[in-house]
Design a protein around this motif. Structure first.
Motif, short mmCIF file in Angstrom:
data_model
loop_
_atom_site.label_atom_id
_atom_site.label_comp_id
_atom_site.label_asym_id
_atom_site.label_seq_id
_atom_site.Cartn_x
_atom_site.Cartn_y
_atom_site.Cartn_z
N HIS A 43 0.90 -1.40 -0.07
CA HIS A 43 0.07 0.01 0.03
C HIS A 43 0.87 1.24 0.14
CE1 HIS A 43 -3.34 2.78 1.12
NE2 HIS A 43 -2.92 2.91 2.18
N MET A 47 1.02 4.01 -2.93
CA MET A 47 0.60 5.08 -2.70
C MET A 47 1.66 6.43 -2.76
SD MET A 47 -2.63 4.49 -2.90
CE MET A 47 -3.49 5.99 -2.88
N HIS A 48 2.99 6.02 -2.26
CA HIS A 48 3.82 7.06 -1.94
C HIS A 48 5.12 7.02 -2.84
CE1 HIS A 48 2.16 8.80 1.53
NE2 HIS A 48 1.86 7.70 1.54
N ASN A 51 2.71 6.02 -7.30
CA ASN A 51 2.25 7.21 -7.60
C ASN A 51 2.57 8.22 -6.65
OD1 ASN A 51 0.04 6.36 -9.63
ND2 ASN A 51 -0.01 4.74 -7.90
N VAL A 53 1.71 11.34 -3.59
CA VAL A 53 0.49 11.73 -2.75
C VAL A 53 -0.41 12.57 -3.43
CG1 VAL A 53 0.91 11.01 -0.33
CG2 VAL A 53 2.11 12.85 -1.38
N GLN A 55 -1.29 12.78 -6.34
CA GLN A 55 -2.34 12.14 -7.42
C GLN A 55 -3.36 11.58 -6.74
OE1 GLN A 55 1.38 10.11 -9.00
NE2 GLN A 55 0.79 10.97 -11.03
N THR A 56 -3.42 11.39 -5.17
CA THR A 56 -4.46 10.77 -4.57
C THR A 56 -5.87 11.89 -4.74
OG1 THR A 56 -2.73 9.72 -3.50
CG2 THR A 56 -5.14 9.43 -2.69
N SER A 57 -6.30 11.68 -5.92
CA SER A 57 -7.64 12.57 -5.83
C SER A 57 -8.99 11.65 -5.82
CB SER A 57 -7.69 13.34 -7.05
OG SER A 57 -7.63 12.39 -8.23
N PHE A 60 -8.94 9.51 -8.81
CA PHE A 60 -8.14 8.28 -8.60
C PHE A 60 -8.78 7.13 -7.85
CE2 PHE A 60 -4.82 6.07 -6.23
CZ PHE A 60 -3.60 6.01 -7.05
N ILE A 61 -9.43 7.50 -6.83
CA ILE A 61 -10.21 6.48 -6.11
C ILE A 61 -11.21 5.87 -6.85
CG2 ILE A 61 -11.31 5.94 -4.06
CD1 ILE A 61 -8.59 6.94 -3.33
N ARG A 64 -9.66 3.33 -9.21
CA ARG A 64 -9.05 2.34 -8.32
C ARG A 64 -10.22 1.53 -7.80
NH1 ARG A 64 -6.96 2.55 -3.20
NH2 ARG A 64 -5.15 0.84 -2.76
N LEU B 46 -7.30 16.02 1.03
CA LEU B 46 -6.32 15.21 0.57
C LEU B 46 -5.06 16.39 0.33
CD1 LEU B 46 -5.62 11.97 0.27
CD2 LEU B 46 -8.09 12.89 1.30
#
Lengths: 145, 124
Positions: A43, A47-48, A51, A53, A55-57, A60-61, A64, B46
């Protein structure tokens, strides 16, 4: 060697005077720990490292969570991590809190926190739907009227 | 035998990193709960994680997770391998070395956007 068991209840496998729950807890730490090692490190790399951080939008979710595999993965990781961590807190309370009443208060607090946070995470993962936000409609209606 | 030696420091670090990771997990559950409030609220929440300050905090999280993981393996080896306890100092050193190796390689990627002035990514 026995000094270890006298210092921490978490380390030495309970044998003498052990109740069934403590033995279960001892094994649970080890089994969930090995599973979490893989789940959490993968994980973190995903995520780090793979990709960034930033880019975690939401989008993105959406991409996923189109794949149910990641929902199951996250649900498993959430459940094991929360139980492993909260069981660790329970061991710390057993180590440092001596009074019966204080211990009961701490255990109740830990139990409620575990339940509330597990429900928050589980509802989020299972109910996530890009076309129908879980809480937005409900809280939106509260704020606008 | 124990006090002041590798076993005591490993025990203490395992406990401290465990509590730190658990506290982050609770924060993390709150931030993913924002998903249920739609894209605007989630993306705003976020964006905090991409700021340089929080990137430095996430280094502490990565170090804690890696140490707790490798030290957990050390505990398993000592518990289940009868000869394991003889090599406890070696395992304690290996735990630190593996943590450092993982931390440096992962930390490089976490901080890279900050040192590059954030090309192509938002640093908050």
């Amino acid at each position: 060697m026995s000094a270890r068991s006298a210092i921490s209840t978490s380390r030495a496998k309970p044998t003498v005077n052990a109740n069934a729950f403590e033995v279960f807890s001892w094994y649970f730490f080890r089994v969930s720990g090995v599973l979490l090692l893989f789940l959490v490190v993968i994980h973190l790399i995903f995520m780090h490292v793979a990709n960034d951080v930033s880019q975690t939008s939401y989008q993105f979710i959406v991409a996923r969570y189109n794949n149910p595999f990641w929902r199951v993965y996250d649900l498993l990781m959430l459940t094991l991590a929360l139980l492993h961590g909260m069981n660790g807190m329970r061991v710390i309370v057993v180590d440092y809190v001596r009074g019966k009443g204080w211990r009961l208060a701490w255990m109740s607090f830990l139990g409620i926190v575990t339940l509330v946070f597990w429900l928050m995470g589980t509802i989020t993962i299972i109910a996530f739907n890009p076309n129908h936000s879980t809480y937005a409609a409900f809280f939106g209606a509260l704020f606008h009227h | 035998m124990y006090r002041g030696q590798s076993g005591m420091w490993s025990w203490l670090l395992h406990r401290v990193t465990g509590v730190a990771v658990l506290l982050f997990l609770l924060v993390h559950i709150v931030d993913i709960t924002m998903l249920g409030f739609g894209p605007t609220i989630y993306n705003n929440a976020l964006s905090v994680f991409a700021t340089p300050l929080v990137r430095f905090f996430s280094l502490a999280l990565i170090a804690s997770v890696l140490y707790h993981s490798f030290n957990g393996l050390r505990i398993l080896i000592i518990d289940f391998w009868p000869a394991g306890a003889q090599y406890q100092r070696l395992f304690a050193v290996l735990t630190i070395l593996l943590t450092l190796a993982g931390f440096i390689s992962m930390g490089y990627f976490v901080l890279l956007p900050v040192f590059q002035g954030c090309p192509g990514v938002t640093c908050g």
